[in-house]
Structures are given as C-alpha cells and as structure tokens.
Design a protein around this motif. Structure first.
Motif, PDB file in Angstrom:
ATOM      1  N   ASN A   1     -79.545 -64.535 -24.420  1.00 10.85           N
ATOM      2  CA  ASN A   1     -78.964 -64.843 -25.725  1.00 10.85           C
ATOM      3  C   ASN A   1     -78.819 -66.354 -25.927  1.00 10.85           C
TER       4      ASN A   1
ATOM      5  N   SER B   1     -81.335 -67.669 -28.978  1.00  7.34           N
ATOM      6  CA  SER B   1     -80.585 -67.534 -30.236  1.00  7.34           C
ATOM      7  C   SER B   1     -80.835 -68.666 -31.224  1.00  7.34           C
TER       8      SER B   1
ATOM      9  N   TRP C   1     -75.494 -59.349 -29.379  1.00  3.53           N
ATOM     10  CA  TRP C   1     -76.764 -60.022 -29.688  1.00  3.53           C
ATOM     11  C   TRP C   1     -77.934 -59.247 -29.091  1.00  3.53           C
TER      12      TRP C   1
ATOM     13  N   ASN D   1     -80.780 -57.566 -31.390  1.00  6.18           N
ATOM     14  CA  ASN D   1     -82.069 -58.254 -31.387  1.00  6.18           C
ATOM     15  C   ASN D   1     -83.100 -57.681 -30.432  1.00  6.18           C
TER      16      ASN D   1
END
Length: 479
Positions: free
Chosen positions: A114, A118, A152, A156
C-alpha cells in the motif's frame, strides 16, 4: 533473518508451504495490522528458499511516487547485484525483475504494498500486466503482496476486477491466541502466575512484536515500566508511528474516533457527536478503515427469535495497546520524555475493558472450554438490546446463541479480589431484561481472572466458571 523465537502461525505457515507443491505459480495476499507478524511469517516461510523481499517507503510528508520507484530499484540492485536499472516506470522495473526470476523456485515479496503503490495510479495495473505476461510463466514462483492498510488492499487488489481469479491464497493475520502468547515467557512460563501474565497481556494484547519485548526475569510492573513509561520505550513512540504510517494526513480524524472509543463502546451517533463529523460517507469510511486494520471492532446485535442481524451496532476499541496508550501513556508523555519516574494507576483502574478485550479476542478458546462446536453457533458477539416501551434496555458482555436454542450468557469480570455472591444478582437482573423466546435454554457463564469465593462456587448458579488461566493453557501445537 530474525533470530527471535517464532511462535504460532502454524496454520498460516502450512498453507503457504502447500503452495510449494503446486505445478503453477502463486499470487498471495497477506494483510493485518502493524506489528502483527506479517513480515516475520513471510521470513519464516522463505528461510529455506531463494527469495527477494522489497519494502515500500513509509509515507512521510514529502515522499513521492518517484521516491517509491527509486527505493524499489535500489533494493533490486543490492539484492541482485545489478546496476543501471531505470526507475521512471513500473513496467520497466517489473520487467527487469521478471528477467532475473523467470526460472527456478523463488519467492518474491512486495511488503507494505500500500505504501509502494498508493501514490501511482498506474502501479497496480502494471503489476497485474507483469504477472500475466511474465511472473506467472515461472511455475515455481510465488509472489506475496503484503500490507497493513487492509482496506486499501481490499479495495484495490482483492475486490479489483484486474486481480480477480489470479489470487491463490489470502491470509489475514489477527492477534496471537493466548496459549501462544504464553510461550513468550519461555522457560519461565510455568513459574509465573496467570495474573502477572494478564497484567502484561492487558497492555500488549496478542501482538507478537510487543510480546517479544517481555523479559521473563522481570515483574509485570517492571516490564510495563520499561516498555511504556521510560523514554525510548517501544510503546512510548509506537502510537504516533502506527497512525502516521497508516493514515498520514488524516491522522487527527482517526485519533478523534479512537479517543472516543477508549472510554467504552459506542454507537455511530455517539461517535459522530464526539468528533463533529456528520454521519455519512466520510465517518463510515474512517470506521471501516479502523475495523479493517484491526484496531476497532464493529459489534452487530441480532434478533434472538428470528436470528436476523439487526441494524443496531456498536463500535469497540479492540486493541489493548491503543487504549492503554491513550489513557495512561499519552497524558504522561511530557514527564516520560524528561525521564521522570511515572507510577501507573492501580490495576483496578486499568483492567476492566482490557480484560474484556483479551477474552473477546479469544472467543475460539471460549468455545473450546465450553465444548461448543463452532459449526453450531448461530451468532456470537457483545449483545445489546435497545430500550423501548415494551422492553427494557440490556447489555451482555458476550452472548453465544447455538442452533439448538441455547444461549450462553457470559459475564466478563475483572476484580482485584475474589468475586463474591453479589454477581449472581447482577446476572439475574441482566437475564430478566433480556427478551428470550420460549423454548430457549439459558446457561450463565462467568469469566474471571482473580478467583471466586466459596459461597459463589457453592451456589451452583453458573453453568460454567472460567478462570483466565484456562485461556493460557497450551495447545497441542505451540511452535
């Protein structure tokens, strides 16, 4: 590799080892809160195989997507002894890595993915393409994506159409069960009382990184003083590291929420009022993040009669360290930094909710002690019943409903002294308020830490009385 003892995680380790027998490549996701042992589990799995481990940069204020790419390439160059890899594009980086790993058994680890991805909107799409075009062609390759920001990863990767059907294994690491925590006292575990262990566990919970700091030769008070009330102690700075790493510029909002929960469980309305955040998307997103990262729990109640989940829920701070920090370390930070001796409050002031968390986080051990088959459980949770015209309000520390219409009504009670006969009237009052359908059996259960009186035992009121020491009794598999 880490030289500290590796305790627990046997089921997760065995599931990872099964991937070695496959005839095809494997894509694995490992998630869980900070310090929960993700990296250590992966290291244990990798220790007898060729492996390459890449870690994302922690999200400091000025960190950019290019910084993440540069950091990844620097790790590649050191581990593979290569030079000249350009870091402007993830596609090129992944291709170079694939060229070095296209044959033979190897484990690739992208830790704190992450952080890694990100800041770059193209990262995951390029990783997916690299998997499809390159990495999966090595039938002996295992790619592990690991991270602490579970929400996350869920949004994702796990819920992404791009990765759908590609993930071989998903592991979520929770706190270690208490029988495994007991092993961190090593060869002194049989010489130290359950109550003394409980004092430390009430601060550390089942978080392995904190448990590694235990010095079995010291008292609980000395251990906690060294970790939490001495300048430079692990638990003094830990809170800021966790929340700034995970939540970055939204740190203050998340802290407002958990500060409210440090005083006890509460509803969405109560959180909204305390934080001045309107009910809706933003606060729900914050709460979901905190649930997914393992710091709070969302306790839904249900209708006992029709077994339908209710819309009513309460949020609870389930992480013992976080609550201990907010209540007892943070107010003393100035004195701690000046190296002044801080005397923690008495155990009675600290332990009520801490004890409750330890028990609730080890509900499977309750099943084991009460000889309940998990497949027979319809619902279990802290239970609350809203007051209406037709029914009184009621709150149960922990309620288990089985498909055989049995209700185990659990009272979780911390006391410095043995618990006496008065607890019976408290339980009778709770049971009288609880709306119980006809045909249901009730089994009151008392869970305690510091003993009960002979009079209470002789009353034969409780179907089961569980001493905290039973939670620490070792499992058949302990390493």
């Amino acid at each position: 590799m880490d030289s500290t003892p590796f305790y627990g995680r046997q089921e997760e380790l065995e599931r990872l080892k099964l991937l070695q027998r496959k005839k095809t490549s494997s894509l694995v996701v490992v998630k869980g809160r900070r310090r929960i042992g993700k990296s250590r589990l992966i290291q244990e799995f990798c220790k007898e195989m060729k492996h390459l481990i890449f870690t994302g940069l922690a999200p400091e204020k000025d960190i950019t997507a290019q910084d993440q790419r540069d950091h990844f390439v620097n790790q590649m160059q050191r581990q593979l002894n290569v030079r000249g890899i350009k870091s402007q594009d993830w596609s090129d980086i992944f291709w170079h890595l694939a060229e070095k790993t296209k044959k033979g058994q190897i484990v690739l680890v992208f830790d704190e993915i992450n952080w890694m991805g990100s800041l770059d909107a193209t990262f995951l799409a390029k990783l997916k393409d690299a998997w499809d075009l390159n990495y999966k062609n090595n039938s002996k390759l295992i790619l592990i994506l690991s991270g602490s920001m579970s929400s996350w990863i869920d949004s994702n990767i796990l819920s992404s159409t791009g990765f759908m059907g590609r993930i071989s294994l998903e592991l979520t690491l929770d706190e270690l069960p208490l029988p495994i925590c007991n092993l961190f006292w090593r060869n002194k575990k049989t010489h130290i009382s359950s109550y003394e262990k409980f004092k430390i566990l009430s601060v550390t919970g089942g978080v392995p990184r904190y448990l590694e700091e235990i010095d079995p030769s010291l008292t609980a008070e000395d251990n906690i003083h060294n970790m939490a009330f001495k300048r430079g102690g692990l638990l003094v700075e830990e809170f800021d590291r966790i929340f700034s790493d995970l939540f970055s510029n939204r740190f203050s909002r998340y802290k407002q929420i958990i500060e409210r929960l440090a005083g006890g469980s509460c509803s969405l309305d109560e959180i909204s009022e305390a934080t001045n955040l309107e009910k809706g998307g933003t606060i729900s997103e914050y709460l979901e993040d905190l649930v997914e990262t393992g710091y709070i729990a969302k306790d839904n109640t249900w209708n006992i009669k029709n077994r339908n989940q209710s819309n009513l829920c309460r949020f609870r701070l389930k992480d013992n360290y976080i609550r201990f920090y907010l209540k007892y370390i943070e107010p003393n930070r100035n004195q701690i930094e000046k190296n002044r001796v801080i005397k923690p409050p008495g155990w009675a002031a600290i332990m009520g909710l801490q004890f409750e968390n330890l028990v609730l986080n080890n509900f499977l051990k309750i099943y084991d002690i009460l000889k309940i088959n998990p497949q027979e459980v319809v619902y279990d949770n802290p239970y609350f019943q809203r007051k209406t015209k037709n029914q009184p309000g009621c709150q149960i520390d922990y309620l288990i409903q089985t498909k055989f219409n049995t209700l185990y009504i659990c009272e979780i009670k911390f006391s410095n002294e043995p618990i006496g006969h008065a607890i019976i009237e408290e339980m009778k009052n709770k049971i009288s308020r609880l709306k119980i359908p006809k045909g249901y059996s009730i089994r009151p259960v008392l869970i305690h830490v510091n003993g009960i009186t002979d009079k209470l035992l002789e009353s034969d009121f409780f179907a089961s009385i569980i001493n905290f020491s039973e939670f620490l009794s070792c499992l058949d598999e302990v390493h």
